[in-house]
Structures are given as structure tokens and as C-alpha cells.
Scaffold this motif. Structure first.
Motif, PDB file in Angstrom:
ATOM      1  N   ASP A 147      49.784  97.288 -26.964  1.00  0.00           N
ATOM      2  CA  ASP A 147      48.194  96.378 -26.399  1.00  0.00           C
ATOM      3  C   ASP A 147      47.300  97.043 -27.141  1.00  0.00           C
ATOM      4  O   ASP A 147      46.093  97.712 -27.106  1.00  0.00           O
ATOM      5  CB  ASP A 147      47.690  96.893 -24.686  1.00  0.00           C
ATOM      6  N   GLY A 150      43.745  97.103 -25.839  1.00  0.00           N
ATOM      7  CA  GLY A 150      43.164  96.552 -24.701  1.00  0.00           C
ATOM      8  C   GLY A 150      44.385  98.858 -24.564  1.00  0.00           C
ATOM      9  O   GLY A 150      44.543  99.107 -23.220  1.00  0.00           O
ATOM     10  N   THR A 151      44.234  99.540 -25.596  1.00  0.00           N
ATOM     11  CA  THR A 151      43.697 100.831 -25.343  1.00  0.00           C
ATOM     12  C   THR A 151      42.674 101.508 -26.156  1.00  0.00           C
ATOM     13  O   THR A 151      42.057 100.672 -27.294  1.00  0.00           O
ATOM     14  CB  THR A 151      45.119 100.998 -26.422  1.00  0.00           C
ATOM     15  N   VAL A 152      42.424 102.254 -25.677  1.00  0.00           N
ATOM     16  CA  VAL A 152      40.754 103.225 -26.165  1.00  0.00           C
ATOM     17  C   VAL A 152      40.733 103.311 -27.727  1.00  0.00           C
ATOM     18  O   VAL A 152      39.981 103.044 -28.607  1.00  0.00           O
ATOM     19  CB  VAL A 152      41.128 104.382 -25.698  1.00  0.00           C
ATOM     20  N   PRO A 239      38.640  98.475 -24.005  1.00  0.00           N
ATOM     21  CA  PRO A 239      38.493 100.012 -22.328  1.00  0.00           C
ATOM     22  C   PRO A 239      37.250 100.594 -22.284  1.00  0.00           C
ATOM     23  O   PRO A 239      37.048 101.563 -23.894  1.00  0.00           O
ATOM     24  CB  PRO A 239      40.037 100.067 -22.393  1.00  0.00           C
ATOM     25  N   GLY A 240      36.883 101.175 -21.029  1.00  0.00           N
ATOM     26  CA  GLY A 240      35.638 101.906 -21.318  1.00  0.00           C
ATOM     27  C   GLY A 240      34.682 101.759 -22.195  1.00  0.00           C
ATOM     28  O   GLY A 240      34.210  99.517 -21.711  1.00  0.00           O
ATOM     29  N   THR A 241      34.112 102.343 -23.280  1.00  0.00           N
ATOM     30  CA  THR A 241      32.976 101.770 -24.150  1.00  0.00           C
ATOM     31  C   THR A 241      33.750 101.891 -25.166  1.00  0.00           C
ATOM     32  O   THR A 241      32.893 101.778 -26.348  1.00  0.00           O
ATOM     33  CB  THR A 241      32.000 102.746 -24.253  1.00  0.00           C
ATOM     34  N   TYR A 244      32.199  99.544 -27.904  1.00  0.00           N
ATOM     35  CA  TYR A 244      30.938  98.231 -27.604  1.00  0.00           C
ATOM     36  C   TYR A 244      30.747  98.837 -29.474  1.00  0.00           C
ATOM     37  O   TYR A 244      31.318  99.621 -30.307  1.00  0.00           O
ATOM     38  CB  TYR A 244      30.301  99.799 -26.695  1.00  0.00           C
TER      39      TYR A 244
END
Lengths: 292, 451
Positions: A147, A150-152, A239-241, A244
């Protein structure tokens, strides 16, 4: 009234409306935001002055730190990959070949497409059951299907790659304009002197292209520092940060966490960072510009 | 010179009288919204119901769903009987952007006269009129009187539009029947159910975490059962610092359960790249057996089945639980409607709120939203049997009017949501990720408005 005083009065008369607009819509809000940056304020209740706490907090907030790292990654990628690639494309598009006009249009076309529309399409392409993974599965590489947003590990690299879809074509067009403004007799003279290929590029093309390089580097650095729309639309910073950026961290502080005082401090620091980095870059590249 | 002065005076008087006549001339015509945004011009018929005015109503949820359109139409028609010459201007901004706009409008004294809202901060900051003396307040049910966002400091600032569960798990009864499954009572039960669903080739639980509010809802409702069911003071203990977000066993348990479910492939693989409507589609199509959502799910699912041409099925509901099967259900209003404290049409705005309390207006709204009636004399007939089952479950369960979010700042809750999305993306849960939540809690604790 002397001539000089009359000229002053006229100048003030012409400047006053513009100054009034700037004061009301820019300077005054900016001064207000400086005040708010020293307060704890949720946008509704009365602000409470907390000194430098907001500024201190910027340096140990994971969202700001991850945002800074990602922003710097974007800057470095822009300088080392995007910029040379755009220059290479511009040099190639400056040659005479049959599909030149088509390719020039094709490279510039992404620039005129709304980023929101592009984000929706890319979001569909990159999701787990999207086109990219479908392609990987079709060629037997389904083990690599992830994904992407959708993966860090892959969310921010995916955003960097997507940002190039528009940025490279845009920068290439600026370089192309720069290449076309170099007088042909410069090349002819250099060729008579025996310059060919890379030597010609290094000693004639590149120095003459420095004004365009300055502009492209400026746009690349500032664009990277204020990257917001793609992560906002595609991942929301997650996901998570992991995805950012500084700009998104500032935005979310205000509009997700309702911490407008802290967000304002972040905005001011980001503005200072952009001014410093862009100023430094301009100072370096401007020195190398060649005037005819 | 004297003649000229007289002429000027006469002209000035004529100009003034013309201007005054112009002002008076607006009587009997629809008034345009004023620059202040409070949207109305007072006419000479100030105290009568036949005056012309435009009243503004702000909302974020009034979309094209049938029950929303029915609600708007019913309010307009009923208001016409009260104020025949009034116009209602619906200031609708769908989604969370509405609240950003509302803040700016309150800050600039241009907020709508009637305001739909969420949260306590608008009441606390003095933006809303105290409605404690309104006639409908005495009709509020005991549950509605405890509603957090419509009450502050013992006063009533809004009419809660319906009491709704904070969320829970909706399941496809056909899939459960085909696989001979029962709604789980404990987390272990749930894991076993998920394994059987997975073995049948279906996605056990579909997530649409691209919409971060869905992750927030899942997380906060699990805290309700994991934290509050065994300790009603859980929220206050977190607020007082007796329980630390960074090392609270309940929070760790939630994170570790998410991790386990991800590892065992109980979630859809595109959980973070699809949004809530797409996860709803996955559930409606029968590809997924369960979805964690709010009380609107039965109506939305029926709509999704119809639009998608999927095979219809009945749905059931079970609440999120802890390891031992303890359950608490959070019941609160999803939407509250109040009156702008600076509205120039306070009476008219209060009348509008009052008429919403009519059975024929609020009951269809509750029915569409799957929410419980907030007024003791209003009865709601639901279209979906599962909602009657849900009402029974609520009546039998430990119900609380708040959740952890009411005791921690938004920044700390956001950190918890970020920790969950990280885990659902496949990263091993690291208790250090909770330190950001604790850190934000300590820094922003002053912003918490306790229920």
C-alpha cells in the motif's frame, strides 16, 4: 512647494492606496500573528501569553521534526535529482527532431492539471488494489506490492516521486527558455575554437544558463519547503507522522489540534527558514550568473 | 450668497429625506443579508411575526441524503407558519472545514444566527446563547440532560439533535449465519470469529483510515470499554495525571490488539488508502464481514446496497469490548443546535430551535441518523430492526456520556490516532510512540474543557 516636495507628495499619493491594502491585509495581520505566536490560543477564547513556550516546543515536537526531515529530503531530492533531470530534458528538447513539439507539450501538460485532481487519480493508482500493484502482479512481482501511501516506509517517497510529475516538466520549460535565449553565435564561436559535447556544455551552455538555474533552484527549494497539498490530500501526514512536512505540521496544529498560537509560531519559523535558505541560494547562484 | 445657502440647505434636506424614504422603502421586501453577516434587516413590524427577515442556519452535515432533505424542508415549512415572510438561509459547509469557518465567523461576529456544532468550546467561550429557559429544556430525557456538548457549567446551550452511540461493530448477519458465527463477547472471541471469516475468503473488518476520523472513532470507542467500563473515573484519572497516556495498560492493550489484528490480516490491506465511503462499499458488497462505525450505518448500508446493486442482507451490532468482555457504551449527541449569542434575531433563532423539537421534524431526523430521541414526548420508529436491538442493548448496558477525548487535549488525541495508523500500516507497536501523546497532554492540558 519645490519640485522635489511635489514629487514626494505625488509619490505618496500613488503609494498610499497600495500601502493601505498591504497594511490591512498583510503587515497588520503579520504583526498580529507575531503576538499570537507568544500565546496559547484556540481561536475562540482570549489568548493567554506563554512567552517563548511555543517556539521551544517546535524543537521537540515529533510532527515538526518529522516534517523538517521530510522537507529536507524533498529539498535534497529537488536539488540532486529533479534539477539535473529537468536540465537534461531541456537540453534534449532543445534539439531538432520530429516529435519535439509533441514532447514539449507532453512534459508541460501536467503543470496545467489541478493538483487535487491529480492527487485523486494518483491515490487510486497507488492504493493496494490499484494500478501499480496490478502491474507488479501481472509481471510476477506481487511480492513487491504494498500500500504505497499506507506504509511508513513508502508514503513520503511516493509523494516525492509524485511531486516530480509536475515539477520536472515545469523546471524543464524554464531551462528550455534559458537555452533558447543563448545567442547561437556563442556556440558557433566555441565550436570554431574546438569545443564539443560536454566541454561546450560546461564552458558555454551552463554559465550562460545560470539565470535560469537561479530561478529553478529558487522555485525548487521554496517549493520543497512549502510542500503541503500532496501530503494533505494523499496521506494527511500518515501513517503515524511519516509523511508530515513542515507546512502540514503547522496546518494540522491549527486546524486539527486547534492550537492556533503554536501553529502561528511554526508558521513564523517556517517563513524565516524559507527566507534564509532562499536568500543563501540566491546569493550563491547570482554570483555565478554571466551577463552578456 | 444667501440664496445659494438656502438652495444648498434645501438640497441637503431633500437628499436626507430621500435617503430616509429609501430606508423606509425596504419594508415589505425581502432583506438582503447584511454586511455583518447576521443577515437581516429589521422592519417597522419589529414585534410582529409578519416581518421580513433572513435567518441564517449553519451546519456541516445537511447533505443530499433523503432524511436530511426531509429535515430541511420540514423546518422551512414549519417556520413559514410561524414567520410567513421569513427566509431561511442554510449556510452548509460539508465536513470538518465547517468548524474552521465557524471559528472565524464567531471571531468576526459574522456567525449564523442558528448554529449546529460539536464540542464544548463554543459554549465556554461565550459564543452561544444560554437556552436554559427555553420550553423544550424540561422535555429533555435524563440522558440528554447529561449530554456534554449541549451543556456547560450547568446551563443548556443547545438542543442535542439525538443521542447516538459513539460507535461499534456492525456485522453482516448473512456471513455470520453462513459461517455459523455468533457476535463475539470478548476480544479472544472476536479474534476467533475473524479467523473463521478470513478462512472463508472474506475480509474480517474493513477500515477506511484514509479518513482519520474513522481511526479516531475506533480508538476512542475502544478506550470507552477498555478504560471506562471497569473504572468510571478513568477519564478524570488521566486528566489528573494519576494515569499516564504513555504507560496506561488500557491504551497499550488497545494498541497491541490493533497490532495483533493487523498481523493476523484481520483488516483490509488497503485500510490506510481508502476512505470511509469506500470501506462502506466494501461492507455493502459483502466482501467484508464487519465495519466499525456510528449509528448511521444501517441507513447508509441500505443506501450503499441499493446504489451498488449488491445483494441485500441484514446487519447486526456488537460493541467493542475488553479482554474480559466488559463493555461500556458512549451515548452523546452527534449534532447540537444552539443560538449565536450575538445574533440580532435571537427570538426568531430560539423559535427555530424550538420548532425543531416537534415530533414531525426531529423524529424523522433521529430515524435517519439512527439516534435516540432526546425529548421525552418524541417517539422514533426505526426502519431497521438492528436499531431496535441497539436501543435494547443501550438500555441494558453501562452507558457513559463522554469518552477519553473529553479529558485530554486534541493534540494528545491526534498523537494516539497517529500511533494507531502507524500500527495499522504494519509497524510494530512501540510504547515510545505514546510518549508524544503524553508530552502533548502535558503541554496543552490547559485547553481541556472538562465535561
Amino acid at each position: 512647494m519645490g519640485l522635489q516636495r511635489k514629487q514626494y507628495a505625488t509619490a505618496i499619493g500613488f503609494l498610499a492606496p497600495a500601502f493601505a491594502i498591504f497594511f490591512v491585509f498583510f503587515y497588520f495581520p503579520f504583526l498580529q500573528s507575531v503576538y499570537y505566536s507568544f500565546t496559547e490560543w484556540n481561536g475562540l477564547s482570549a489568548p493567554r501569553i506563554i512567552g517563548l513556550d511555543n517556539y521551544k516546543r517546535l524543537f521537540d515536537d515529533p510532527r515538526m521534526i518529522d516534517g523538517l526531515y521530510n522537507t529536507l529530503k524533498m529539498v535534497v531530492f529537488g536539488l540532486l535529482i529533479q534539477n539535473p533531470l529537468a536540465l537534461l530534458i531541456a537540453v534534449l528538447l532543445n534539439r531538432k527532431f520530429r516529435t519535439r513539439a509533441f514532447l514539449r507539450t507532453a512534459f508541460y501538460l501536467p503543470v496545467i492539471i489541478s493538483l487535487v485532481v491529480a492527487s485523486v487519480i494518483f491515490g487510486q493508482i497507488l492504493r493496494y488494489d490499484g494500478f501499480v500493484n496490478g502491474l507488479l502482479t501481472a509481471v510476477g512481482l506481487d511480492a513487491f506490492a504494498v500500500d504505497w501511501l499506507g506504509t511508513v516506509k513508502f508514503s513520503f517517497p511516493s509523494i516525492i516521486v509524485l511531486s516530480q510529475w509536475q515539477a520536472i516538466g515545469y523546471c524543464a520549460m524554464i531551462y528550455l527558455a534559458g537555452l533558447q535565449s543563448i545567442p547561437p553565435d556563442m556556440f558557433e564561436a566555441a565550436e570554431i575554437e574546438g569545443a564539443r559535447g560536454f566541454v561546450l556544455f560546461r564552458h558555454i551552455t551552463f554559465p550562460m544558463l545560470m539565470p535560469a538555474v537561479s530561478i529553478v533552484l529558487f522555485l525548487t527549494i521554496v517549493g520543497a519547503l512549502r510542500l503541503f497539498d500532496l501530503p494533505y490530500l494523499l496521506t494527511g501526514g500518515g501513517p503515524g507522522t511519516s509523511s508530515y512536512t513542515l507546512f502540514l505540521a503547522v496546518y494540522n496544529s491549527a486546524f486539527v489540534n486547534q492550537n492556533f498560537g503554536y501553529a502561528t509560531a511554526g508558521g513564523i519559523m517556517l517563513a524565516v527558514l524559507i527566507i534564509l535558505v532562499a536568500g543563501l541560494q540566491m546569493a550563491i547562484t547570482r554570483k555565478r550568473e554571466v551577463e552578456l | 450668497m444667501k440664496a445659494r445657502w438656502k438652495l444648498l440647505t434645501t438640497a441637503a434636506v431633500l437628499a436626507l429625506s430621500t435617503a430616509l424614504a429609501g430606508c423606509g422603502g425596504s419594508n415589505g421586501q425581502d432583506a438582503a443579508p447584511s454586511a455583518s453577516g447576521n443577515g437581516q434587516q429589521q422592519t417597522k413590524a419589529q414585534d410582529t411575526n409578519d416581518k421580513n427577515f433572513t435567518i441564517r442556519v449553519g451546519a456541516w452535515f445537511l447533505d443530499d441524503r433523503p432524511h436530511m432533505q426531509v429535515f430541511k424542508k420540514a423546518v422551512e415549512e414549519k417556520y413559514k407558519t410561524l414567520y410567513p415572510n421569513a427566509q431561511i438561509q442554510w449556510d452548509v459547509v460539508l465536513g470538518s472545514t465547517y468548524f474552521d469557518k465557524l471559528r472565524a465567523q464567531f471571531a468576526s461576529d459574522s456567525a449564523p444566527d442558528v448554529v449546529f456544532y460539536q464540542g464544548q468550546e463554543f459554549a465556554k467561550s461565550g459564543n452561544l446563547e444560554d437556552l436554559s429557559d427555553e420550553p423544550w429544556v424540561s422535555r429533555l430525557t435524563d440522558g440528554a440532560k447529561m449530554d456534554v456538548q449541549s451543556h456547560y457549567n450547568g446551563n443548556t446551550y443547545a438542543l442535542p439533535m439525538g443521542m447516538a452511540i459513539g460507535g461499534g461493530v456492525w456485522y453482516n448477519k448473512k456471513i455470520f449465519a453462513d459461517l455459523d458465527l455468533q457476535p463475539p463477547k470478548t476480544i479472544d472471541d472476536w479474534m476467533q470469529v475473524n479467523e473463521k471469516v478470513k478462512a472463508a475468503g472474506k475480509v474480517p473488518v474493513t477500515l477506511g483510515f484514509k479518513d482519520s476520523w474513522t481511526a479516531s472513532m475506533f480508538l476512542s470507542q475502544w478506550f470507552v470499554s477498555m478504560g471506562f467500563s471497569t473504572d468510571p473515573q478513568y477519564g478524570m484519572k488521566v486528566y489528573n495525571g494519576e494515569i499516564k497516556l504513555a504507560d496506561d495498560p488500557a491504551i497499550r492493550n488497545v494498541m497491541e490488539t490493533f497490532e495483533k489484528m493487523k498481523k493476523q490480516e484481520h483488516f483490509n490491506k488497503n485500510a490506510l488508502s481508502i476512505d470511509w465511503p469506500q470501506s462502506g462499499q466494501m461492507f455493502a458488497s459483502g466482501d467484508a464481514a464487519m465495519i466499525m462505525q456510528g449509528a448511521w450505518m444501517p441507513g447508509t448500508n441500505a443506501d450503499n446496497i441499493q446504489k451498488g446493486g449488491f445483494e441485500p442482507f441484514d446487519i447486526g451490532f456488537f460493541p467493542l469490548m475488553d479482554d474480559k468482555g466488559n463493555v461500556s457504551i458512549q451515548l452523546s449527541s452527534n449534532e447540537a443546535v444552539g443560538v449565536n449569542a450575538k445574533s440580532k434575531l435571537k427570538k426568531e433563532a430560539k423559535d427555530l430551535v424550538n420548532l425543531i423539537t416537534n415530533q414531525e421534524i426531529i423524529a424523522p431526523f433521529n430515524k435517519g441518523e439512527g439516534s435516540l430521541a432526546v425529548l421525552s414526548d418524541v417517539t422514533v420508529q426505526y426502519d431497521y430492526p438492528v436499531l431496535d436491538e441497539l436501543v435494547d442493548l443501550v438500555n441494558k448496558s453501562n452507558v457513559i456520556p463522554y469518552r477519553l477525548q473529553n479529558f485530554i487535549p486534541a493534540s494528545a488525541h491526534t498523537s494516539l490516532v497517529e500511533a494507531v495508523t502507524k500500527v495499522v500500516s504494519g509497524v510494530k507497536f512501540d510504547p515510545k510512540d505514546l510518549e508524544a501523546a503524553q508530552d502533548n497532554f502535558e503541554k496543552d492540558k490547559a485547553t481541556v474543557i472538562l465535561p
